[in-house]
Design a protein around this motif. Structure first.
Motif, PDB file in Angstrom:
ATOM      1  N   LEU A  32      22.416  42.831  36.387  1.00  0.00           N
ATOM      2  CA  LEU A  32      23.249  43.656  35.500  1.00  0.00           C
ATOM      3  C   LEU A  32      22.372  44.438  34.521  1.00  0.00           C
ATOM      4  CD1 LEU A  32      26.038  44.507  34.602  1.00  0.00           C
ATOM      5  CD2 LEU A  32      26.292  42.354  33.378  1.00  0.00           C
ATOM      6  N   ALA A  73      31.652  43.899  26.610  1.00  0.00           N
ATOM      7  CA  ALA A  73      32.230  44.387  27.874  1.00  0.00           C
ATOM      8  C   ALA A  73      31.709  43.563  29.055  1.00  0.00           C
ATOM      9  CB  ALA A  73      31.889  45.861  28.062  1.00  0.00           C
ATOM     10  N   CYS A  74      30.419  43.182  28.994  1.00  0.00           N
ATOM     11  CA  CYS A  74      29.832  42.384  30.090  1.00  0.00           C
ATOM     12  C   CYS A  74      30.443  40.991  30.128  1.00  0.00           C
ATOM     13  CB  CYS A  74      28.317  42.288  29.937  1.00  0.00           C
ATOM     14  SG  CYS A  74      27.484  43.859  30.181  1.00  0.00           S
ATOM     15  N   ALA A  77      33.805  41.047  31.674  1.00  0.00           N
ATOM     16  CA  ALA A  77      33.796  41.235  33.135  1.00  0.00           C
ATOM     17  C   ALA A  77      33.119  40.072  33.855  1.00  0.00           C
ATOM     18  CB  ALA A  77      33.078  42.537  33.479  1.00  0.00           C
ATOM     19  N   GLN A  82      36.801  35.838  34.310  1.00  0.00           N
ATOM     20  CA  GLN A  82      37.870  36.302  35.194  1.00  0.00           C
ATOM     21  C   GLN A  82      38.543  35.116  35.892  1.00  0.00           C
ATOM     22  OE1 GLN A  82      38.752  39.645  35.604  1.00  0.00           O
ATOM     23  NE2 GLN A  82      37.354  39.974  33.905  1.00  0.00           N
ATOM     24  N   ARG A  86      42.490  33.661  35.406  1.00  0.00           N
ATOM     25  CA  ARG A  86      43.460  33.520  36.506  1.00  0.00           C
ATOM     26  C   ARG A  86      43.935  32.076  36.634  1.00  0.00           C
ATOM     27  NH1 ARG A  86      41.384  37.810  41.027  1.00  0.00           N
ATOM     28  NH2 ARG A  86      41.473  39.558  39.624  1.00  0.00           N
ATOM     29  N   ARG A 194      36.167  31.371  45.012  1.00  0.00           N
ATOM     30  CA  ARG A 194      35.482  31.927  43.832  1.00  0.00           C
ATOM     31  C   ARG A 194      34.153  31.227  43.552  1.00  0.00           C
ATOM     32  NH1 ARG A 194      36.349  36.428  43.407  1.00  0.00           N
ATOM     33  NH2 ARG A 194      35.502  36.503  41.306  1.00  0.00           N
TER      34      ARG A 194
ATOM     35  N   PRO B  49      29.784  47.108  33.496  1.00  0.00           N
ATOM     36  CA  PRO B  49      30.540  45.871  33.748  1.00  0.00           C
ATOM     37  C   PRO B  49      31.910  46.136  34.372  1.00  0.00           C
ATOM     38  CG  PRO B  49      30.212  46.219  31.373  1.00  0.00           C
ATOM     39  CD  PRO B  49      29.357  47.208  32.097  1.00  0.00           C
ATOM     40  N   ALA B  50      32.521  47.285  34.035  1.00  0.00           N
ATOM     41  CA  ALA B  50      33.829  47.606  34.649  1.00  0.00           C
ATOM     42  C   ALA B  50      33.663  47.809  36.162  1.00  0.00           C
ATOM     43  CB  ALA B  50      34.421  48.849  34.006  1.00  0.00           C
ATOM     44  N   LEU B  51      32.539  48.431  36.555  1.00  0.00           N
ATOM     45  CA  LEU B  51      32.268  48.607  37.991  1.00  0.00           C
ATOM     46  C   LEU B  51      32.052  47.245  38.654  1.00  0.00           C
ATOM     47  CD1 LEU B  51      29.893  51.719  37.821  1.00  0.00           C
ATOM     48  CD2 LEU B  51      32.131  51.645  38.937  1.00  0.00           C
ATOM     49  N   ARG B  52      31.338  46.350  37.936  1.00  0.00           N
ATOM     50  CA  ARG B  52      31.133  44.994  38.466  1.00  0.00           C
ATOM     51  C   ARG B  52      32.466  44.281  38.706  1.00  0.00           C
ATOM     52  NH1 ARG B  52      25.989  42.438  38.796  1.00  0.00           N
ATOM     53  NH2 ARG B  52      24.596  44.199  38.970  1.00  0.00           N
ATOM     54  N   ARG B  53      33.376  44.455  37.736  1.00  0.00           N
ATOM     55  CA  ARG B  53      34.681  43.797  37.836  1.00  0.00           C
ATOM     56  C   ARG B  53      35.458  44.336  39.053  1.00  0.00           C
ATOM     57  NH1 ARG B  53      36.686  45.034  32.875  1.00  0.00           N
ATOM     58  NH2 ARG B  53      37.974  46.616  33.827  1.00  0.00           N
ATOM     59  N   GLU B  56      33.983  42.754  42.071  1.00  0.00           N
ATOM     60  CA  GLU B  56      34.459  41.362  42.221  1.00  0.00           C
ATOM     61  C   GLU B  56      35.861  41.333  42.827  1.00  0.00           C
ATOM     62  OE1 GLU B  56      32.915  38.564  41.552  1.00  0.00           O
ATOM     63  OE2 GLU B  56      31.112  39.485  40.723  1.00  0.00           O
ATOM     64  N   SER B  57      36.670  42.342  42.480  1.00  0.00           N
ATOM     65  CA  SER B  57      38.047  42.392  42.988  1.00  0.00           C
ATOM     66  C   SER B  57      38.109  42.943  44.402  1.00  0.00           C
ATOM     67  CB  SER B  57      38.912  43.278  42.091  1.00  0.00           C
ATOM     68  OG  SER B  57      38.769  42.916  40.753  1.00  0.00           O
TER      69      SER B  57
END
Lengths: 211, 112
Positions: A32, A73-74, A77, A82, A86, A194, B49-53, B56-57
């Motif tokens: 990242l 933000a990191c 995500a 995540q 869920r 996951r 990070p939005a692209l990473r998310r 992941e989806s």
């Protein structure tokens, strides 16, 4: 992965930009950071084409966002967060199915070793705590990633042990028990899917930060 | 347009930016800037990070390459991403059509 905290400032770079990337590298997985560094360096180089290096570095960092904004933000995500969110959202549904099954089959009369209910209750509360803290993570990528993995493993334990306990100890396997087992198995399959992502993310973070 | 106003629409915007073909993160930002006439005002570091998310989806797929001695991740839409984008677009068109009906006409002055 680039070791931003130790490497010298290279051509086409600026100390303020590499310092910024060093701060991100202390907290985030190397892949990242590599992606973020490519973006920030391209932003810096675009500004440097029309201005002096110091002004370009300041403008690039302003456009990219301050360290805490990007870290936040990191973390949001992060696969651990995540997954925790869920699992937290689906928890009440699976919990309600089991509550119904336990009441219908009068679970308090089941013949189980006394330690089993205690261990199940402990695992359940640990899981809920890890899910709540993990899903609310905003600051620490490492902590959020770890809590997400712990919660996922604990959910797997619960979704394995509850169906086994019901099948072994319940006097009759009725529709309520079957529904609860179905709910657990569905969540178990999702959680198993996951795990590779969670472990890869957590493992990469530890390896990168140990360098 | 600031980040708060884009909340809930960022995924659709990123998917739309990748609709024409694969792009790396910085090019996605440039594409967003260009398609919005420069009016999207996001801290660009939050796009990665939005692209990473999204990856992941399963909506986009990334792959690494090396450019100018740096590692670069390029993303492309998956079939699921195309379906998601079509859905986002449809919902957006319905939303704007409804709001246009409700807010789009300015009544004439009310006579006393």
């Amino acid at each position: 992965m680039t070791a931003w905290t130790t490497r010298p400032v290279g051509p086409g770079e600026h100390p303020a930009v590499t310092g910024y990337l060093g701060l991100l590298a202390e907290q985030l997985p190397g892949d990242l950071v590599d992606e973020l560094s490519d973006g920030l360096l391209q932003t810096y180089q675009r500004h440097a084409r029309v201005g002096d290096p110091d002004t370009a570095a300041t403008a690039a960092i302003a456009e990219f966002g301050d360290v805490s904004t990007v870290l936040n933000a990191c973390v949001q995500a992060c696969p651990g967060r995540q997954a925790a969110r869920r699992l937290l959202l689906t928890g009440p549904l699976v919990g309600a199915a089991w509550a119904c099954a336990l009441v219908v089959t009068t679970a308090w009369t089941w013949q189980l070793p006394p330690l089993v209910p205690v261990l199940l209750a402990f695992t359940l509360f640990t899981t809920i705590a890890a899910l709540v803290v993990g899903s609310a993570g905003r600051v620490s990528y490492r902590r959020t990633s770890t809590l997400g993995s712990i919660a996922a493993i604990a959910v797997l334990l619960i979704d394995t042990s509850l169906p086994v306990a019901a099948l072994v100890a319940a006097p009759a396997v009725n529709a309520a028990v079957l529904l609860a087992i179905g709910a657990s198995l569905t969540r178990l399959v999702w959680t198993l899917g996951r795990l590779p992502v969670l472990f890869r993310d957590g493992f990469a973070l530890r390896v990168d930060q140990a360098r | 347009m600031r980040a708060e106003a884009l909340k809930g629409h960022l995924n659709g915007l990123l998917l739309a930016a990748l609709e024409a073909g694969p792009l790396h993160g910085y090019a996605v930002i440039e594409a967003l800037r260009e398609s919005s006439g420069g009016s999207i005002d996001l801290p660009t570091g939050t796009i990665y990070p939005a692209l990473r998310r999204l990856e992941e989806s399963g909506l986009i797929k990334g792959s690494w390459s090396e450019e100018a001695g740096r590692r670069r991740r390029t993303y492309r839409l998956t079939a699921a991403g195309r379906r998601s984008l079509a859905g986002e677009r449809q919902r957006w068109l319905e939303f704007t059509a409804t709001l246009s009906l409700a807010l789009g006409t300015v009544p004439g002055p009310v006579s006393p």
